[in-house]
Design a protein around this motif. Structure first.
Motif, PDB file in Angstrom:
ATOM      1  N   ALA A  21       0.832  -1.209   0.000  1.00 41.54           N
ATOM      2  CA  ALA A  21       0.000   0.000   0.000  1.00 41.54           C
ATOM      3  C   ALA A  21       0.866   1.258   0.000  1.00 41.54           C
ATOM      4  CB  ALA A  21      -0.927  -0.011   1.211  1.00 41.54           C
ATOM      5  N   LEU A  22       1.976   1.221   0.733  1.00 43.70           N
ATOM      6  CA  LEU A  22       2.876   2.381   0.763  1.00 43.70           C
ATOM      7  C   LEU A  22       3.491   2.626  -0.614  1.00 43.70           C
ATOM      8  CD1 LEU A  22       4.712   1.905   4.198  1.00 43.70           C
ATOM      9  CD2 LEU A  22       2.671   3.243   3.679  1.00 43.70           C
ATOM     10  N   SER A  23       3.849   1.542  -1.283  1.00 45.31           N
ATOM     11  CA  SER A  23       4.393   1.680  -2.639  1.00 45.31           C
ATOM     12  C   SER A  23       3.355   2.278  -3.578  1.00 45.31           C
ATOM     13  CB  SER A  23       4.850   0.318  -3.157  1.00 45.31           C
ATOM     14  OG  SER A  23       5.885  -0.216  -2.353  1.00 45.31           O
ATOM     15  N   LEU A  24       2.112   1.841  -3.397  1.00 44.44           N
ATOM     16  CA  LEU A  24       1.025   2.368  -4.216  1.00 44.44           C
ATOM     17  C   LEU A  24       0.808   3.856  -3.951  1.00 44.44           C
ATOM     18  CD1 LEU A  24      -1.046   1.214  -6.271  1.00 44.44           C
ATOM     19  CD2 LEU A  24      -2.662   1.075  -4.366  1.00 44.44           C
ATOM     20  N   MET A  25       0.921   4.247  -2.679  1.00 41.50           N
ATOM     21  CA  MET A  25       0.780   5.657  -2.312  1.00 41.50           C
ATOM     22  C   MET A  25       1.844   6.502  -2.997  1.00 41.50           C
ATOM     23  SD  MET A  25      -0.123   5.224   1.744  1.00 41.50           S
ATOM     24  CE  MET A  25       0.182   6.942   2.078  1.00 41.50           C
ATOM     25  N   LYS A  26       3.065   5.986  -3.062  1.00 44.50           N
ATOM     26  CA  LYS A  26       4.151   6.714  -3.717  1.00 44.50           C
ATOM     27  C   LYS A  26       3.908   6.867  -5.220  1.00 44.50           C
ATOM     28  CE  LYS A  26       7.391   8.321  -1.037  1.00 44.50           C
ATOM     29  NZ  LYS A  26       7.707   9.775  -1.061  1.00 44.50           N
ATOM     30  N   LYS A  27       3.323   5.822  -5.818  1.00 41.98           N
ATOM     31  CA  LYS A  27       2.988   5.921  -7.241  1.00 41.98           C
ATOM     32  C   LYS A  27       1.916   6.982  -7.483  1.00 41.98           C
ATOM     33  CE  LYS A  27       4.044   1.089  -8.415  1.00 41.98           C
ATOM     34  NZ  LYS A  27       3.455  -0.200  -8.887  1.00 41.98           N
ATOM     35  N   ALA A  28       0.921   6.996  -6.583  1.00 47.83           N
ATOM     36  CA  ALA A  28      -0.177   7.955  -6.733  1.00 47.83           C
ATOM     37  C   ALA A  28       0.274   9.377  -6.445  1.00 47.83           C
ATOM     38  CB  ALA A  28      -1.327   7.569  -5.803  1.00 47.83           C
ATOM     39  N   ASP A  29       1.204   9.513  -5.488  1.00 51.43           N
ATOM     40  CA  ASP A  29       1.681  10.844  -5.084  1.00 51.43           C
ATOM     41  C   ASP A  29       3.148  10.739  -4.699  1.00 51.43           C
ATOM     42  OD1 ASP A  29       2.136  13.363  -4.124  1.00 51.43           O
ATOM     43  OD2 ASP A  29       0.766  13.223  -2.419  1.00 51.43           O
ATOM     44  N   PRO A  30       4.064  11.009  -5.631  1.00 51.94           N
ATOM     45  CA  PRO A  30       5.500  10.879  -5.340  1.00 51.94           C
ATOM     46  C   PRO A  30       5.955  11.722  -4.154  1.00 51.94           C
ATOM     47  CG  PRO A  30       5.138  11.098  -7.695  1.00 51.94           C
ATOM     48  CD  PRO A  30       3.823  11.363  -7.038  1.00 51.94           C
TER      49      PRO A  30
END
Length: 565
Positions: free
Chosen positions: A376-385
């Motif tokens: 989920a954290l990786s996904l958050m970074k993709k959505a908002d660097p």
């Protein structure tokens, strides 16, 4: 928050501001503004010292630190009591005898102006940056709770704080810290009691401790030696000793607290009592975090504690993928709820074999949950660097806002503000005193009236307040704020302490040798941190030792008058 919470929050903060301004009336010169006319009894000195240490970062970040990494952070303070003894023997009588406003005045008497200016400059850089980070901590609360823009929140919070710090000086800081701490300790006690009270009816404090211990959150003592391990008994006692000695002996934010005492005896009493109180106080704050961890074994925790950040991701194209991960995380949370009950039952029956099996199963499920969380954290970074994926600072806050009764939420939020104001006000006061006395008065205007210096002191308090607000605007994405502040201090504290050690104990070493030794040692310390050679706590000892060694090496090549013993 409810209307009652807002009433409690606003009333508490208003009382503190008015009390501080009232207590600081009658100031006429720098002595009353920075030293409170040296009239403070030891217990006010003690509470002021604790209040300066115990910032909002302590109460926001420390429980989250225990939640994620266990209680081993408490080892960071193990060198503190010994440091207090050394300070009482060496530093306190010298500072009082010389009747200094700042610790750095002594360095000019012992060495020269450039060494004094270098040391005070190191302090101003380190404390200015640290104070900016401390302003950011309570701002995170309001921005998370109310959805306010963090940058505007920093400006509002810093502005309110500046009002009573500029008006009140050190007397306002000391007396408001006393009232603040009474409210803080009462509120934190209630929060700790509520964590246990909200657990299932058949789980008491003893059972919660047992579960927390099995899940390796009560790892108070770590004896394995590792240069790169941030928190173990060796780095805590040795590195923590040097850090505490430098912080309390050379950082004006603390030196300014015990210089307000009415005698050497009162200063010593305040420092020694601090050595006795600080470790158990930090232990109990971390223990609250360990109990919050147990609470979220029995009750579902969010996949990420900064729910405002989660909401932003849900509104992007990655929202559906995040919802799938949250669904899986919640399934694992349900499994953990059953498994922790089995573990507690085995511990209650003292069935070691069943407890070991239940512990292993629970840890495996927890590892699976952490794997889902990492995705989920990786996904958050993709959505908002630009997203901050470290939610340590939000864990305790999430528990408070979502689980405590009306009124108590407002009190706990007020406590975090009070802790921030107490430490930041003391820091701004010390930044102003160092700037005016060590820089302005000494280098630019040494013959003005007392009224002029008082006006300039208030102006510099305002200027430093604005500077710290600017720093706060960049601090929100730095991760665990309590760790960031301590890392930042470790860049400078060891070198500063080394300068004072040379001043106290190496009478044949002069200012020029010490000046260049400090610059060389600072370069080495920053290089070691940058290349990750050792854990940051060791930098305090290394910086101090390097200054002493370099000064001894350089002195034979310097023709300079030295001070005889």
């Amino acid at each position: 928050m409810s209307s009652l919470d807002w009433v409690v929050l606003i009333a508490t903060l208003a009382i503190i501001i008015l009390y501080g301004v009232w207590k600081s009336r009658g100031q006429q010169n720098m002595e009353s503004y920075f030293l409170g006319n040296q009239s403070m009894p030891w217990y006010i000195v003690l509470l002021s010292i604790i209040g300066t240490q115990a910032s909002a970062i302590t109460f926001i970040s420390a429980p989250g630190q225990a939640y994620t990494d266990g209680m081993r952070f408490v080892q960071y303070y193990f060198g503190l009591p010994l440091a207090m003894v050394v300070l009482c023997i060496t530093f306190v009588p010298i500072f009082h005898k010389l009747k200094v406003y700042t610790a750095y005045e002594f360095l000019e008497k012992r060495f020269d102006l450039k060494t004094r200016t270098l040391t005070s400059s190191l302090f101003l850089i380190q404390r200015g940056l640290s104070t900016g980070i401390s302003i950011c901590a309570p701002s995170i609360i309001l921005s998370s709770l109310l959805g306010w823009n963090l940058y505007w929140t920093n400006m509002i919070m810093g502005g309110l704080l500046i009002i009573y710090t500029v008006a009140g000086g050190t007397r306002a800081v000391a007396y408001t810290q006393t009232l603040q701490l009474a409210i803080i300790f009462g509120g934190m006690f209630l929060a700790g009691w509520m964590v246990v009270h909200l657990l299932p009816a058949d789980i008491g404090f003893k059972q919660a401790l047992q579960v927390s211990g099995k899940m390796e959150k009560l790892n108070v003592i770590v004896t394995k030696f590792d240069w790169n391990d941030k928190y173990n008994i060796w780095s805590g006692v040795i590195g923590g000793f040097f850090l505490a000695l430098s912080y309390f002996g050379t950082d004006q934010s603390q030196v300014g607290r015990y210089l307000t005492a009415r005698s050497v005896k009162e200063s010593r009493m305040g420092l020694l009592m601090n050595g006795l109180v600080k470790v158990p106080m930090q232990f109990l704050i971390l223990l609250i975090g360990a109990m919050v961890f147990v609470f979220y074994l029995y009750f579902r925790a969010p996949i990420f504690f900064n729910e405002a950040q989660l909401a932003r991701v849900r509104g992007t194209a990655h929202g559906p993928a995040l919802e799938q991960l949250e669904s899986r995380y919640n399934q694992l949370a349900t499994q953990k709820q059953q498994q922790v009950k089995q573990l507690a039952a085995a511990l209650e029956q003292e069935d070691a074999a069943a407890a070991a099996t239940a512990k292993k199963v629970l840890q495996q499920t927890d590892e699976q949950a952490q794997s889902v969380r990492s995705a989920a954290l990786s996904l958050m970074k993709k959505a908002d660097p630009a997203a901050d994926t470290n939610d340590t600072n939000y864990i305790f806050l999430h528990f408070v806002v979502n689980n405590l009764p009306k009124g108590l939420v407002g009190l706990l939020i007020a406590i975090i503000f009070l802790a921030a104001w107490g430490s930041i006000a003391a820091a701004l006061n010390s930044l102003a005193s160092t700037t005016v006395i060590d820089i302005y008065q000494r280098l630019y205007n040494g013959h003005a009236s007392p009224e002029h210096y008082l006006r300039v002191s208030k102006l510099w308090t305002l200027i430093w307040g604005v500077f710290c607000i600017v720093v706060a605007q960049f601090a929100s994405g730095l991760g665990s704020l309590i760790e960031v502040v301590n890392v930042l201090g470790s860049w400078f504290y060891g070198v500063t302490l080394g300068i004072f050690m040379v001043a106290f104990y190496l009478k044949r070493v002069g200012g020029t040798a010490t000046f260049w030794a400090a610059i060389a040692a600072e370069a080495v310390v920053l290089a070691m941190y940058g290349t990750e050679q050792v854990s940051f706590l060791w930098l305090n000892a290394i910086g101090c030792v390097l200054v002493v060694i370099f000064a001894l090496m350089i002195q034979p090549f310097v023709k300079q008058k030295t001070i005889a013993g």
